[in-house]
Design a protein around this motif. Sequence first.
Motif, PDB file in Angstrom:
ATOM      1  N   ASP A 105       0.846  -1.241  -0.013  1.00 40.09           N
ATOM      2  CA  ASP A 105      -0.105   0.062   0.191  1.00 40.09           C
ATOM      3  C   ASP A 105       0.810   1.219  -0.057  1.00 40.09           C
ATOM      4  OD1 ASP A 105      -0.882  -0.438   3.582  1.00 40.09           O
ATOM      5  OD2 ASP A 105       1.011  -0.331   2.473  1.00 40.09           O
ATOM      6  N   PHE A 106       2.071   1.162  -0.515  1.00 37.59           N
ATOM      7  CA  PHE A 106       2.963   2.452  -0.539  1.00 37.59           C
ATOM      8  C   PHE A 106       4.021   1.960  -1.529  1.00 37.59           C
ATOM      9  CE2 PHE A 106       6.827   1.211   1.747  1.00 37.59           C
ATOM     10  CZ  PHE A 106       6.305  -0.076   2.531  1.00 37.59           C
ATOM     11  N   SER A 141      11.254   0.912   2.858  1.00 33.77           N
ATOM     12  CA  SER A 141      11.024   2.305   3.423  1.00 33.77           C
ATOM     13  C   SER A 141      10.640   3.280   2.304  1.00 33.77           C
ATOM     14  CB  SER A 141      12.242   2.900   4.027  1.00 33.77           C
ATOM     15  OG  SER A 141      13.387   2.931   3.256  1.00 33.77           O
ATOM     16  N   LEU A 142       9.987   4.594   2.685  1.00 38.43           N
ATOM     17  CA  LEU A 142       9.731   5.419   2.057  1.00 38.43           C
ATOM     18  C   LEU A 142      10.528   6.397   1.425  1.00 38.43           C
ATOM     19  CD1 LEU A 142       6.370   6.241   3.857  1.00 38.43           C
ATOM     20  CD2 LEU A 142       6.241   5.469   1.322  1.00 38.43           C
ATOM     21  N   ALA A 143      10.325   7.025   0.513  1.00 40.76           N
ATOM     22  CA  ALA A 143      11.638   8.129   0.072  1.00 40.76           C
ATOM     23  C   ALA A 143      11.824   9.018   1.225  1.00 40.76           C
ATOM     24  CB  ALA A 143      10.839   8.987  -1.096  1.00 40.76           C
ATOM     25  N   GLY A 144      13.042   9.071   1.828  1.00 39.23           N
ATOM     26  CA  GLY A 144      13.540  10.016   2.672  1.00 39.23           C
ATOM     27  C   GLY A 144      12.981   9.481   4.009  1.00 39.23           C
ATOM     28  N   GLY A 145      12.409   8.280   4.128  1.00 39.20           N
ATOM     29  CA  GLY A 145      11.667   7.761   5.401  1.00 39.20           C
ATOM     30  C   GLY A 145      12.904   7.199   6.210  1.00 39.20           C
ATOM     31  N   GLU A 146      12.504   7.051   7.641  1.00 40.63           N
ATOM     32  CA  GLU A 146      13.421   6.564   8.331  1.00 40.63           C
ATOM     33  C   GLU A 146      12.842   5.278   8.918  1.00 40.63           C
ATOM     34  OE1 GLU A 146      16.636   8.194  11.885  1.00 40.63           O
ATOM     35  OE2 GLU A 146      14.410   8.346  12.371  1.00 40.63           O
ATOM     36  N   THR A 147      11.700   5.140   8.918  1.00 40.32           N
ATOM     37  CA  THR A 147      10.940   4.045   9.401  1.00 40.32           C
ATOM     38  C   THR A 147      11.159   2.765   8.582  1.00 40.32           C
ATOM     39  OG1 THR A 147       9.711   5.268  10.896  1.00 40.32           O
ATOM     40  CG2 THR A 147       9.106   2.911  10.315  1.00 40.32           C
ATOM     41  N   GLN A 148      11.588   1.604   8.915  1.00 41.54           N
ATOM     42  CA  GLN A 148      11.449   0.426   7.725  1.00 41.54           C
ATOM     43  C   GLN A 148      10.256  -0.371   8.296  1.00 41.54           C
ATOM     44  OE1 GLN A 148      15.189  -1.708   7.316  1.00 41.54           O
ATOM     45  NE2 GLN A 148      16.164   0.249   7.403  1.00 41.54           N
ATOM     46  N   TYR A 149       9.643  -0.753   7.187  1.00 42.33           N
ATOM     47  CA  TYR A 149       8.369  -1.733   7.310  1.00 42.33           C
ATOM     48  C   TYR A 149       8.666  -3.209   6.951  1.00 42.33           C
ATOM     49  CZ  TYR A 149       6.107   2.846   7.954  1.00 42.33           C
ATOM     50  OH  TYR A 149       5.920   4.063   8.267  1.00 42.33           O
ATOM     51  N   PHE A 150       8.476  -3.938   7.887  1.00 47.62           N
ATOM     52  CA  PHE A 150       9.191  -5.368   7.716  1.00 47.62           C
ATOM     53  C   PHE A 150       8.078  -6.279   7.078  1.00 47.62           C
ATOM     54  CE2 PHE A 150      13.686  -5.527   9.153  1.00 47.62           C
ATOM     55  CZ  PHE A 150      13.554  -4.183   9.743  1.00 47.62           C
ATOM     56  N   GLY A 151       8.551  -7.281   5.985  1.00 43.59           N
ATOM     57  CA  GLY A 151       7.908  -8.504   5.822  1.00 43.59           C
ATOM     58  C   GLY A 151       7.968  -9.372   6.887  1.00 43.59           C
TER      59      GLY A 151
END
Lengths: 114, 115
Positions: free
Chosen positions: B27-28, B97-107
Amino acid sequence: GDSVTQMEGPVTLSEEAFLTINCTYTATGYPSLFWYVQYPGEGLQLLLKATKADDKGSNKGFEATYRKETTSFHLEKGSVQVSDSAVYFCAQRPAGGGADGLTFGKGTHLIIQP
Amino acid sequence: GAVVSQHPSWVICKSGTSVKIECRSLDFQATTMFWYRQFPKQSLMLMATSNEGSKATYEQGVEKDKFLINHASLTLSTLTVTSAHPEDSSFYICSASLAGGETQYFGPGTRLLVL
């Protein structure tokens, strides 16, 4: 090189007990610090973070304060619940912004008994 | 929001075969995706960083010809373990992670067993 050390588990507590999971790091400069949680059968989820010294991250009753002088980021919760049972990972990301991979600790398995 | 999926969730293969693992941001749009490897009772170790449309950056000690990474779109990255051997058996986890984003979303990870 950069590293993260966290206390070995499993940690077993009774419901409503006070929780501390220790985490220390070694790094060049001032990294961003994170706690991730992994519930059974799920991927890692960000629990909280802090990006500079003396910052306090908090979420869902958990707290951790970025201590530059002791290079620590200990996770605490005043009263744990059975639903907090999971594996908790402390991690760091190098300072300087941008998208960099994380350096993780080995993880601490937390078991909360009713 | 910020859901990352991996496929397959587990795979068993014979030694010498190649295995492809997919990582999708559902979704991103993920400018950057990361691949980690986790051994039992060990921490996650970063293998490589991939940016959409460019070559992956591998960590020291990770063989780029062994672990092929492709990041052809903003929602898909693939890791191919070529000529897999039993020592490649492990738990492989991706994050985005999103562009410039610090947070990583894990599978949720992919467990590979090479016989």
